[in-house]
Design an enzyme around this catalytic site. Structure first.
Site, short mmCIF file in Angstrom:
data_model
loop_
_atom_site.label_atom_id
_atom_site.label_comp_id
_atom_site.label_asym_id
_atom_site.label_seq_id
_atom_site.Cartn_x
_atom_site.Cartn_y
_atom_site.Cartn_z
N ARG A 113 13.50 -5.48 -0.10
CA ARG A 113 14.13 -4.95 -1.31
C ARG A 113 13.17 -4.05 -2.08
O ARG A 113 13.55 -2.98 -2.57
CB ARG A 113 14.58 -6.12 -2.20
CG ARG A 113 15.31 -5.69 -3.48
CD ARG A 113 15.75 -6.91 -4.25
NE ARG A 113 14.63 -7.62 -4.86
CZ ARG A 113 14.62 -8.92 -5.12
NH1 ARG A 113 15.64 -9.68 -4.80
NH2 ARG A 113 13.55 -9.46 -5.69
N GLU A 154 -4.79 2.35 -4.29
CA GLU A 154 -3.32 2.44 -4.19
C GLU A 154 -2.73 1.17 -3.60
O GLU A 154 -1.62 1.16 -3.10
CB GLU A 154 -2.93 3.64 -3.33
CG GLU A 154 -3.29 3.56 -1.87
CD GLU A 154 -4.67 4.14 -1.56
OE1 GLU A 154 -4.88 4.52 -0.40
OE2 GLU A 154 -5.52 4.22 -2.46
N HIS A 164 -5.05 14.35 -9.28
CA HIS A 164 -5.27 12.94 -9.66
C HIS A 164 -4.46 12.49 -10.87
O HIS A 164 -4.01 11.34 -10.91
CB HIS A 164 -6.76 12.68 -9.88
CG HIS A 164 -7.55 12.65 -8.60
ND1 HIS A 164 -7.61 11.55 -7.78
CD2 HIS A 164 -8.29 13.61 -7.98
CE1 HIS A 164 -8.36 11.80 -6.73
NE2 HIS A 164 -8.79 13.05 -6.82
N ARG A 180 10.35 -11.15 -8.66
CA ARG A 180 10.81 -12.21 -9.55
C ARG A 180 9.91 -12.26 -10.78
O ARG A 180 8.72 -11.94 -10.70
CB ARG A 180 10.80 -13.55 -8.82
CG ARG A 180 11.65 -13.56 -7.55
CD ARG A 180 11.53 -14.87 -6.80
NE ARG A 180 10.14 -15.17 -6.48
CZ ARG A 180 9.74 -16.31 -5.92
NH1 ARG A 180 10.63 -17.25 -5.61
NH2 ARG A 180 8.47 -16.53 -5.65
N ASN A 216 -2.60 12.82 -4.00
CA ASN A 216 -3.67 13.26 -4.90
C ASN A 216 -4.14 14.67 -4.57
O ASN A 216 -4.36 15.50 -5.46
CB ASN A 216 -4.86 12.30 -4.81
CG ASN A 216 -4.72 11.10 -5.74
OD1 ASN A 216 -4.04 11.18 -6.75
ND2 ASN A 216 -5.34 9.99 -5.37
N ASP A 259 0.85 -1.19 0.00
CA ASP A 259 0.00 0.00 0.00
C ASP A 259 0.89 1.25 0.00
O ASP A 259 1.86 1.32 0.76
CB ASP A 259 -0.90 0.00 1.23
CG ASP A 259 -2.00 1.06 1.14
OD1 ASP A 259 -3.04 0.77 0.54
OD2 ASP A 259 -1.78 2.18 1.65
N ILE A 260 0.55 2.20 -0.87
CA ILE A 260 1.32 3.45 -0.93
C ILE A 260 0.94 4.33 0.27
O ILE A 260 -0.25 4.58 0.51
CB ILE A 260 1.05 4.20 -2.25
CG1 ILE A 260 1.42 3.32 -3.45
CG2 ILE A 260 1.83 5.51 -2.29
CD1 ILE A 260 1.07 3.93 -4.79
N ASP A 288 -2.26 9.16 -10.76
CA ASP A 288 -2.31 8.05 -11.72
C ASP A 288 -0.92 7.74 -12.26
O ASP A 288 -0.55 6.57 -12.44
CB ASP A 288 -3.25 8.40 -12.88
CG ASP A 288 -4.71 8.40 -12.46
OD1 ASP A 288 -5.01 7.89 -11.36
OD2 ASP A 288 -5.55 8.91 -13.23
#
Length: 368
Positions: free
Chosen positions: A303, A283, A253, A272, A248, A240-241, A257
């Site tokens: 990572r 998000e 927006h 992978r 936003n 989750d960002i 995006d």
């Protein structure tokens, strides 16, 4: 006279039906799953040439009789092949049609040899025209012009002054057949394009190009069942960002995006190549790691987190900002086979609750 005209009209309709059936079969059956605009392989070019040769042969069989002259639509097979595959398949089609005309439909005479050379010249001509950068309709016009001019010359070479009537009929027949085939081929291409787009939209997220939530559900259930049956490792990450609403609100927006697209690309690069990556919410992303032990999944998750943290994300105006992500990780276990998504979601919640920009494991949930 009326009976002759009626028979001729029936023959023309039969040829139109054959062309229609072949166009439908090739577009909607043989090459249904093939993406439009993809470069052809040599094997596909060969197959297109064979299909065109079969079409041309059928059109020779179902000839149009008029005034003691035999006419056919074999040139339409050459044009359609040229439009579908270019010069190589068209030459293959021309060779097949020529061989069938020489050895399967009567004896070899001067007239059949002239007709054979005419077929190969038309194949070369329309193959070149359709390989050039002309518009769709110009390719058809130029190709029909080549067919009509060269075949008209052949009629006058073979029939002399008696070649006028069959020439006029052939030009009218080819022009009508070409117009019909052009519109039908274009319609089928649009139908295929629409069908492929609908199939893609049903499984692919329109913004990032990743799997959408529906596809994630299908793949997750399949991989989960397979992992349980074969006692294999399976790990799920929910990503989750952090503070995306603030992004936003601050930058708009369209920039939001753009960031989602860039995050999706970064997830693909840092995961992978056989992991299943999806966008499952505004998000929120998921990464399904196949045959990946929990400790290895945590290394991959860290990572990914660092890659996002250190990556300068570009806005639409060229400015760059930094964002972070939180990741919840849950692995399949005997005691938690049915709720791996819930476990990953709880781990993600803990990562958010503990300050964001971190990886949290579902194993810590059971330790606490």
């Amino acid at each position: 006279m009326r009976v002759v005209i009626f028979d001729t009209f029936q023959d023309i309709i039969a040829n139109f039906a054959i062309v229609t059936a072949f166009l439908f079969m090739t577009s909607q059956v043989f090459f249904k799953k093939r993406g439009l605009g993809e470069p052809l392989t040599w094997s596909e070019k060969f197959i297109i040439g064979l299909i065109g040769g079969l079409l041309g042969t059928l059109l020779i069989i179902f000839t149009v009789s008029f005034d003691n002259t035999i006419l056919d639509f074999r040139q339409l097979a050459l044009i359609l092949t040229a439009l579908a595959g270019g010069i190589v398949p068209t030459l293959i089609t021309g060779i097949i049609i020529s061989l069938m005309r020489l050895f399967a439909f009567g004896s070899i005479t001067t007239d059949t040899l002239i007709a054979t050379w005419n077929t190969m010249l038309i194949a070369l001509g329309v193959g070149i025209v359709c390989s050039m950068g002309f518009s769709y309709w110009k390719k058809w016009v130029y190709s029909l012009l080549i067919c009509n001019v060269l075949t008209s010359i052949v009629f006058f070479l073979i029939l002399g002054s008696h070649g006028l009537s069959p020439t006029v009929l052939f030009v009218l027949m080819m022009s009508a057949g070409g117009l019909f085939s052009a519109h039908l081929a274009l319609f089928l291409e649009k139908a295929k394009r629409y069908s492929l787009r609908m199939e893609r939209d049903a499984t692919v997220d329109y913004l990032t190009g990743l799997n959408n939530h529906r596809m994630f559900d299908l793949l997750f259930n399949k991989k989960l069942s397979n992992a349980i049956d074969k006692n294999q490792e399976l790990t799920l990450m929910l990503v989750d960002i952090d503070y995306f609403k603030k992004v936003n609100d601050t930058y708009g927006h369209p920039n939001g995006d753009s960031l989602l697209k860039q995050v999706g690309e970064l997830l693909k690069v840092t995961s992978r190549n056989f992991d299943v990556i999806s966008r499952i919410g505004g998000e929120e992303f998921s990464i399904l790691l196949i045959e990946c032990p929990h400790h290895d999944a945590l290394v991959i998750a860290e990572r990914i987190r660092l890659a996002v943290q250190d990556h300068p994300f570009e806005l639409n105006d060229g400015n760059r900002i930094n964002i972070t992500i939180s990741i919840g990780v849950a692995s399949l276990s005997r005691s938690h086979q049915d709720d791996i998504i819930e476990q990953a979601d709880l781990a993600l919640y803990k990562a958010k609750q503990n300050g964001r920009n971190q990886v949290f494991s579902n194993l810590k949930l059971h330790e606490s």
